[in-house]
Every structure is written in C-alpha cells, then in structure tokens.
Write an enzyme that holds these catalytic residues in place. Structure first.
Site, PDB file in Angstrom:
ATOM      1  N   ASP A  52       0.829  -1.213   0.000  1.00 25.32           N
ATOM      2  CA  ASP A  52       0.000   0.000   0.000  1.00 25.32           C
ATOM      3  C   ASP A  52       0.860   1.258   0.000  1.00 25.32           C
ATOM      4  O   ASP A  52       2.041   1.226   0.354  1.00 25.32           O
ATOM      5  CB  ASP A  52      -0.860   0.062   1.275  1.00 25.32           C
ATOM      6  CG  ASP A  52      -1.844  -1.086   1.373  1.00 25.32           C
ATOM      7  OD1 ASP A  52      -2.230  -1.633   0.320  1.00 25.32           O
ATOM      8  OD2 ASP A  52      -2.228  -1.424   2.520  1.00 25.32           O
ATOM      9  N   TYR A 110       6.245  -9.949   7.408  1.00 23.47           N
ATOM     10  CA  TYR A 110       6.084  -8.510   7.637  1.00 23.47           C
ATOM     11  C   TYR A 110       6.451  -8.170   9.084  1.00 23.47           C
ATOM     12  O   TYR A 110       6.305  -9.012   9.991  1.00 23.47           O
ATOM     13  CB  TYR A 110       4.626  -8.089   7.435  1.00 23.47           C
ATOM     14  CG  TYR A 110       4.170  -7.985   5.999  1.00 23.47           C
ATOM     15  CD1 TYR A 110       4.306  -6.799   5.294  1.00 23.47           C
ATOM     16  CD2 TYR A 110       3.585  -9.078   5.361  1.00 23.47           C
ATOM     17  CE1 TYR A 110       3.871  -6.689   3.987  1.00 23.47           C
ATOM     18  CE2 TYR A 110       3.148  -8.982   4.042  1.00 23.47           C
ATOM     19  CZ  TYR A 110       3.288  -7.780   3.362  1.00 23.47           C
ATOM     20  OH  TYR A 110       2.855  -7.674   2.065  1.00 23.47           O
TER      21      TYR A 110
END
Lengths: 247, 247
Positions: A52, A110
């Site tokens: 994003d 992540y």
C-alpha cells in the site's frame, strides 16, 4: 530473453504504493522506467505482491525479462545509479524462464513497528506508528499467537478483498515483541489479504485498550464472519521484511 | 520573564541549517515561529551553536524567555503539536534568568556516521555518508586520537572562521569506531570551528585512502598552519549528540 530475479528495498513514504498508477509515483512504475532505459524498450516488473501507499520494504522480490546481455553486477549498479535513494536494488540473479515472484512465493514476512514513547524521534517518524497511550501489552502479546494456523481472514480484509474466491490464509508465525518504548509485531504467512497485517495490528491495539479478549478475537476468525475487526493501523509502521520461495 | 532551557532533536535534511535566514526554512526560524504563537509576541530562540544545512541533532540545547505562565509539560506538548515531525522538543525546564546555551556550554559531542556497504539502505540515506570504497581503517583509527588535546585548528576551519581571534580549541575525545559496514567518528570538544568536524572526517578519509600519515596530520595542527586539511565531508552524516554544561 533472460529472466532476472531481484530483491529491492524501499522507503514507501513518498510513493503511492507498489503498483503502477497513471500520473502517480509508485515503486513499480519507478523501477519500470529505469529498467526501460537500460533495455531500450518496454519492461514489465512483476512483484511478489502489492504494498500500500506508505508501506516500506526491506526486501521485496521482483522479476523482469530482459534482452540486454549486461552482466548482473553491472546491471545492479546501473539500476541503482538511476533510482532515487529511497529505492535500492539489493541483489540480482538469473532465474528460470518461468519464475514468477507472486505465483512461486511460499511465504511472506512482515514487521509492524510501534513507538510508544511520548516524543517520536525525528529520524524515525516515517518508519513507526507513534502510539504514546496506555496499552495492556501482556494482553496483546497473549492474543498475537492465536492468529497462527489456517483461518478465514475475511474479517481482517479490506472491503474489496472480501469478494475474493477464498479469504482463507495460513499464518505460520504471529508474535508481538517489545523492548522499552518499541513494540514490533512479526508475522509470517502463506499470503495476506489487502490491509490484513494493518488490520491485525489495529485489532491487537483494540485488545491493548481492553476492547477485545481471546474469545472476541476467535469470533473474527470463524468461517464466514461478516463483521470487520479493528481499525486499519497506519501504513508507515509496516515493513515487508522478506519473501521466501521453496527449495 | 521566565527563562526556559530546552533540548531539541531534528532531522536537518530539509532545513537550511540552524540559523534564521530570510526566506529559508531553518530550525531556529521554525522554533521561533512556534514559540511566538504560544507567547503571542516575538520570541528569540538562542542555541548552543549553529549547525550547517543538512546536519542533524539528537540533542541540541537552546533557551527562550517567555512571559506566558504555561506549565512546562503543557508547553512541551503544545510546541511539539505545532512543530513538523522532523523537529521534536525532548525536554523543557526552568533555568536561571541569565542562562545562555552558547556561553555556558562546556563541551559538545558530535558523531559522524559513514556507511561503507555497496548499497545504502533506503531508510538511512538521509543519515549517513555513503562511502563504498576501499579504506585503510586501521590507519584512520590510529590517527583519530592524535587530535585530542589543545591545538590550533585553523587548518580544519572553514575559510570565514580562520579570521577569528583564536582558532585554538580543546578536543577531549576523538575516536573512530567501526562495526561491519558502519564507521562512526565520535568527538567531544570545548567548542568547534565552522565545518571543523566535517573537515576532520574529510582528513581521516584522506588518511584512509593512504594520502596522509601521523606526521602529516601533526603538521596541520602546528600553530599558524596556513594550509587547509582534507575536503569537507558531507553534512548528512553529522549529528550533534549533546551539549554539556558544568555543575
């Protein structure tokens, strides 16, 4: 054509995410422009997945097909010379002609970084979610591992990803660590839905505020859960750490 | 009027240095603008010294005189709320009416950070001098402590500071440390001439390239040396770490 696999790190602060968008600066768009100059023709950069706007990567995996016979080390140098300093190609290697960074990925890792101190250091504000409010840290640490395993993560997906054929994913590792004013959420999974990691962190922060317990968390993981869990934590705390491939 | 002493950290990348300059964004100018809003009238921010454009601070000391009776903790919050995230006030305290951050400073400590790896991490390029070339590190480490003591540093001053009444300064500590791809020069002194730390680093890099030995370095420290030592290392690797006051 050669198939080249490469890893790339980036500071996502000033980019509108990974994916090419007309008229906007993106990571993929910037890479494609630089590879095209070297190739002298159009080049498609395939990534392991999108990130994003504002999300960072310490090691994203991507691939390009090139006719140019430039040696690998020269290629890396030439690319980095033309890229802005916020994007750096770390490694380049020859790959099989069919290598696809998204289809062949077996897991992604992540990290989400939260800074809890009163004053956020000026050299870090781009890279942490500053959250200087009280949190029940033990509760958050206890809940994080409950996400491990295969679950339907529809409640933790962005609205437009809830229409996917399957919202079932497998999380191999989900832990929250903290040291002083720093809290880090680490997660490895087979794949992630849009906003999923940021929604997990938003949910864990709700637990830290006393608004969610283990039973509540489990209801979000029930198949076909129609509710949405927690708010979406800000993009700037999120780092794609690495993408792993089998073999 | 109250005299308020405070410490401030900043990312100097996007600022034209500490000192107010008409039409340019500076650290001092930004602080004065924010203090003026709280005070409702002109405020002069006095710093322990200037930092050049692009130089960072983890803890610079400064002071203001205010009539506003706002409690210290509220003052810090109000200031930080209005400052950009690249500038953060760390601590505020009441000081004696005559406190002056420059006149009363007894020492300053700087760090200069060099990254030697081939590829500079995209989250660090603002905060290191990227130098991926061969260096004789042992030679640099051996020479750094030779700067300790009281010397005439005219050869290491910017041209406009060589006209000062005295270019004699005392360095209490001068060492080079390295760990993997990271090299850090740490220096504490009674005071520093303009560009002095960056010129010391430039000189040490010359030594690392084999262009300067201990005897050569000593000639630069001889009283009245009219030559200029080494090039000026880039601003972005330099951090003002702290300013110390007696007592």
């Amino acid at each position: 054509m050669r198939r080249i696999r490469f890893t790339v790190a980036y500071d996502g602060t000033d980019y509108h995410g990974w994916q090419v968008q007309p008229g906007l600066e993106t990571i993929q768009g910037t890479l494609e422009r630089v590879f095209m100059e070297i190739e002298g023709g159009p080049v498609h950069v395939a990534g392991s997945g999108r990130t994003d706007a504002g999300v960072h990567a310490l090691s994203q995996t991507a691939a390009v097909s090139l006719a140019n016979p430039i040696p690998l080390e020269n290629l890396r140098r030439a690319i980095n010379r033309q890229l802005p300093p916020a994007i750096r190609v770390l490694t380049v290697e020859e790959a099989g002609p069919d290598f696809h960074p998204r289809h062949h990925a077996v897991s992604k890792t992540y990290e989400y970084r939260i800074f809890r101190g009163e004053v956020c250091p000026p050299h870090e504000w781009r890279y942490v979610h500053h959250y200087p409010y009280p949190l029940q840290v033990e509760q958050m640490m206890a809940l994080a591992p409950l996400l491990e395993g295969q679950h339907d993560f529809a409640a933790l997906a962005a609205a437009d990803d809830r229409e996917l054929e399957s919202t079932v994913r497998t999380i191999f590792f989900s832990r929250l660590e903290f040291a002083g004013d720093r809290m880090t959420y680490c997660v490895t999974g087979s794949g992630f839905l849009k906003h999923m990691v940021r929604n997990i962190v938003g949910m864990l922060l709700e637990a830290g505020k006393g608004n969610l317990d283990a039973a509540g968390l489990r209801t979000f993981l029930e198949p076909g859960c129609a509710r949405r869990a927690g708010p979406t934590a800000p993009a700037k705390g999120l780092f794609l750490m690495r993408v792993d491939y089998g073999g």
